[in-house]
Design an enzyme around this catalytic site. Sequence first.
Site, mmCIF file in Angstrom:
data_model
loop_
_atom_site.group_PDB
_atom_site.id
_atom_site.type_symbol
_atom_site.label_atom_id
_atom_site.label_comp_id
_atom_site.label_asym_id
_atom_site.label_seq_id
_atom_site.Cartn_x
_atom_site.Cartn_y
_atom_site.Cartn_z
ATOM 1 N N GLU A 1 -21.469 48.114 20.244
ATOM 2 C CA GLU A 1 -21.691 47.151 19.169
ATOM 3 C C GLU A 1 -22.655 47.762 18.157
ATOM 4 O OE1 GLU A 1 -23.102 43.350 20.403
ATOM 5 O OE2 GLU A 1 -21.477 43.023 21.818
ATOM 6 N N ASP B 1 -30.285 36.106 15.817
ATOM 7 C CA ASP B 1 -31.046 37.198 16.396
ATOM 8 C C ASP B 1 -32.497 36.824 16.617
ATOM 9 O OD1 ASP B 1 -28.856 38.956 16.384
ATOM 10 O OD2 ASP B 1 -29.160 39.376 14.262
ATOM 11 N N TYR C 1 -16.882 36.933 23.774
ATOM 12 C CA TYR C 1 -18.315 37.126 23.974
ATOM 13 C C TYR C 1 -18.900 35.818 24.497
ATOM 14 C CZ TYR C 1 -22.952 39.145 22.958
ATOM 15 O OH TYR C 1 -24.215 39.674 23.060
#
Length: 284
Positions: free
Chosen positions: A65, A76, A192
């Site tokens: 990634e 994040d 994911y």
Amino acid sequence: MTTATPRATGTNDTAGARRIAAAFARARADGRIALVPYIVAGYPDAETGLRVALAAADAGADLLEVGLPYSDPLADGATIQRASGMALKAGATLEDSLRLIERIGAARPDLPLVPMGYANQVIGGGDGEAVARRLAGAGAAGLIVTDLTPDEGAPFEAVARDAGLAVVYLVAPTTSPARRAAIAARSGGFLYCVSLVGVTGARTSVPRSVGRLVRDVKAVSPVPVAVGFGVSRPVHVQAIAAAGADGVAVGSALVDALGPDGRDIDGLARLIGDLRAATHLAVG
């Protein structure tokens, strides 16, 4: 004149999705789950960032990634926000990130690359075609657009299909069972699975509920399931492998392993090696 909405058929029939599926299959044939390290493009600077990426590839990545530095990274945590901020301060742009992906793809052509960014970067005010075609030409197999949901993703899926890219979607512990199934049906290459509620960041342990979460998600997913967010230690990888996941994604811990200046490439390689060793499935 009315413009028709692109048909929502997903991207799991693309060349990129097949490359991703093959990487998961190779790991499974080796008695492992796939290891998916995450690096931040251009961190701490362009040239060192390339060395970091190649070190991650050579230390045991099955897929890689590549985070696209962004000024407002909503998903994040502090570690990746810091690294993105340093990359941007060093002059990183989307164009620089695309060039880096081209260089990684040229140096390691057999490694599926999966850039990870945000809709404003990839799609902006258009349809994302220019970025999708550039990524496909650079060797990317798929793309994670963190804040793009399947509800709004059909137009970009059509663009990605034309470029041969897989659009990888995310599910979380808070995603309802019916919605998990719907998202899994649209995800290309792999799905994911976010292990916890919150943003990215290394944790001291993975949630006890991860086993049930993986089982529930695997039961409805036609594509491999990789678990990420909070994974930082080999014991976490072992727990995720035991839960039945097909892969594990590790990001913040690897950024931390690079040290405060982002240049401890040996430290990153050692951690990836340890994580890779933990991907082997228990026998018996």
